[in-house]
Design a protein around this motif. Structure first.
Motif, PDB file in Angstrom:
ATOM      1  N   UNK A  25      94.985  46.237  -4.703  1.00  0.00           N
ATOM      2  CA  UNK A  25      95.526  46.872  -5.944  1.00  0.00           C
ATOM      3  C   UNK A  25      95.913  45.834  -6.924  1.00  0.00           C
ATOM      4  N   UNK A  26      96.520  46.254  -8.009  1.00  0.00           N
ATOM      5  CA  UNK A  26      96.922  45.421  -9.166  1.00  0.00           C
ATOM      6  C   UNK A  26      96.015  45.294 -10.389  1.00  0.00           C
ATOM      7  N   UNK A  27      96.017  44.120 -11.199  1.00  0.00           N
ATOM      8  CA  UNK A  27      95.353  44.013 -12.358  1.00  0.00           C
ATOM      9  C   UNK A  27      93.625  43.778 -11.852  1.00  0.00           C
ATOM     10  N   UNK A  28      92.995  44.718 -11.403  1.00  0.00           N
ATOM     11  CA  UNK A  28      91.858  44.325 -11.029  1.00  0.00           C
ATOM     12  C   UNK A  28      90.819  44.852 -12.127  1.00  0.00           C
ATOM     13  N   UNK A  29      89.749  43.708 -12.130  1.00  0.00           N
ATOM     14  CA  UNK A  29      88.741  44.111 -13.251  1.00  0.00           C
ATOM     15  C   UNK A  29      87.508  44.576 -12.551  1.00  0.00           C
ATOM     16  N   UNK A  30      87.201  43.994 -11.449  1.00  0.00           N
ATOM     17  CA  UNK A  30      86.104  44.069 -10.627  1.00  0.00           C
ATOM     18  C   UNK A  30      86.138  43.344  -9.153  1.00  0.00           C
ATOM     19  N   UNK A  31      85.521  43.945  -8.270  1.00  0.00           N
ATOM     20  CA  UNK A  31      85.693  43.432  -7.034  1.00  0.00           C
ATOM     21  C   UNK A  31      84.039  43.286  -6.485  1.00  0.00           C
ATOM     22  N   UNK A  32      83.868  42.009  -6.000  1.00  0.00           N
ATOM     23  CA  UNK A  32      82.547  41.539  -5.454  1.00  0.00           C
ATOM     24  C   UNK A  32      82.666  41.748  -4.160  1.00  0.00           C
ATOM     25  N   UNK A  33      82.428  40.648  -3.313  1.00  0.00           N
ATOM     26  CA  UNK A  33      82.390  40.772  -1.647  1.00  0.00           C
ATOM     27  C   UNK A  33      83.899  40.943  -1.133  1.00  0.00           C
ATOM     28  N   UNK A  34      83.880  41.912  -0.011  1.00  0.00           N
ATOM     29  CA  UNK A  34      85.062  41.968   0.623  1.00  0.00           C
ATOM     30  C   UNK A  34      84.776  41.696   2.103  1.00  0.00           C
ATOM     31  N   UNK A  35      85.729  41.334   2.827  1.00  0.00           N
ATOM     32  CA  UNK A  35      85.403  40.804   4.347  1.00  0.00           C
ATOM     33  C   UNK A  35      86.698  41.006   5.084  1.00  0.00           C
ATOM     34  N   UNK A  36      86.421  40.878   6.330  1.00  0.00           N
ATOM     35  CA  UNK A  36      87.583  40.824   7.436  1.00  0.00           C
ATOM     36  C   UNK A  36      87.211  39.389   8.255  1.00  0.00           C
ATOM     37  N   UNK A  37      88.436  38.704   8.431  1.00  0.00           N
ATOM     38  CA  UNK A  37      88.483  37.577   9.333  1.00  0.00           C
ATOM     39  C   UNK A  37      89.507  37.654  10.354  1.00  0.00           C
ATOM     40  N   UNK A  38      89.450  37.083  11.289  1.00  0.00           N
ATOM     41  CA  UNK A  38      90.443  37.033  12.255  1.00  0.00           C
ATOM     42  C   UNK A  38      90.806  35.650  12.848  1.00  0.00           C
ATOM     43  N   UNK A  39      91.934  35.414  13.328  1.00  0.00           N
ATOM     44  CA  UNK A  39      92.544  34.078  13.718  1.00  0.00           C
ATOM     45  C   UNK A  39      93.246  34.452  15.178  1.00  0.00           C
ATOM     46  N   UNK A  40      92.818  33.983  16.289  1.00  0.00           N
ATOM     47  CA  UNK A  40      93.394  33.909  17.497  1.00  0.00           C
ATOM     48  C   UNK A  40      94.474  32.592  17.729  1.00  0.00           C
ATOM     49  N   UNK A  46      88.047  32.920  11.702  1.00  0.00           N
ATOM     50  CA  UNK A  46      86.450  33.177  11.501  1.00  0.00           C
ATOM     51  C   UNK A  46      86.218  34.474  10.819  1.00  0.00           C
ATOM     52  N   UNK A  47      85.251  34.343  10.439  1.00  0.00           N
ATOM     53  CA  UNK A  47      84.592  35.655   9.587  1.00  0.00           C
ATOM     54  C   UNK A  47      84.290  36.661  10.831  1.00  0.00           C
ATOM     55  N   UNK A  48      84.780  37.864  10.544  1.00  0.00           N
ATOM     56  CA  UNK A  48      84.110  38.924  11.506  1.00  0.00           C
ATOM     57  C   UNK A  48      83.158  39.888  10.774  1.00  0.00           C
ATOM     58  N   UNK A  49      83.268  40.323   9.473  1.00  0.00           N
ATOM     59  CA  UNK A  49      82.220  41.130   8.957  1.00  0.00           C
ATOM     60  C   UNK A  49      82.518  41.011   7.291  1.00  0.00           C
ATOM     61  N   UNK A  50      81.601  41.075   6.503  1.00  0.00           N
ATOM     62  CA  UNK A  50      81.726  40.883   5.178  1.00  0.00           C
ATOM     63  C   UNK A  50      80.604  42.239   4.498  1.00  0.00           C
ATOM     64  N   UNK A  51      81.129  42.650   3.344  1.00  0.00           N
ATOM     65  CA  UNK A  51      80.108  43.741   2.679  1.00  0.00           C
ATOM     66  C   UNK A  51      80.244  43.181   1.243  1.00  0.00           C
ATOM     67  N   UNK A  52      79.166  43.391   0.477  1.00  0.00           N
ATOM     68  CA  UNK A  52      78.912  42.995  -0.742  1.00  0.00           C
ATOM     69  C   UNK A  52      79.298  44.218  -1.533  1.00  0.00           C
ATOM     70  N   UNK A  53      79.388  44.070  -2.705  1.00  0.00           N
ATOM     71  CA  UNK A  53      79.691  45.180  -3.816  1.00  0.00           C
ATOM     72  C   UNK A  53      78.553  46.249  -3.666  1.00  0.00           C
TER      73      UNK A  53
END
Length: 120
Positions: A25-40, A46-53
């Motif tokens: 949310x906020x002053x977004x013009x556009x979004x490219x890739x988004x992803x999930x990382x995790x840290x134990x 580390x990267x778990x999964x990612x998805x492009x626009x």
């Protein structure tokens, strides 16, 4: 300013499922890739999964076949469906986005993290 807010973490038994959500949310013009990382504890993030626009996805080998990442571009939201959870999936999960802010240009943003604990 852009914010990413995660939700959906919690305690689940081995073999169970959880769905994480992350809303940008906020002053977004556009979004490219988004992803999930995790840290134990005591480990690197580390990267778990990612998805492009465009919808292309990639996964860490350890979660292939169990986790699914998908996004709703209208709602600026990315999800992580986690099935067949294992104790080794226990970690803090962070959302990440490659986002163009109308005031700051293109940057990488992170959420605050949500705890996932897999235990009997």
């Amino acid at each position: 300013q852009v914010q990413l807010v995660e939700s959906g973490g919690g305690l689940v038994q081995p073999g169970g499922s959880l769905r994480l959500s992350c809303v940008a949310s906020g002053s977004i013009s556009s979004i490219y890739g988004m992803g999930w990382y995790r840290q134990a504890p005591g480990k690197q993030r580390d990267l778990v999964a990612a998805v492009t626009s465009g919808g292309s996805r990639n996964y860490a080998d350890s979660v292939k076949g169990r986790f699914t990442i998908f996004r709703d571009n209208v709602k600026n939201t990315v999800y992580l469906q986690m099935n067949s959870l294992k104790p080794e999936d226990t970690a803090v999960y962070y959302c990440n986005g490659d986002i163009v802010d109308t005031g700051w240009g293109r940057r990488t943003y992170w959420g605050q993290g949500t705890q996932v604990t897999v235990s009997s």
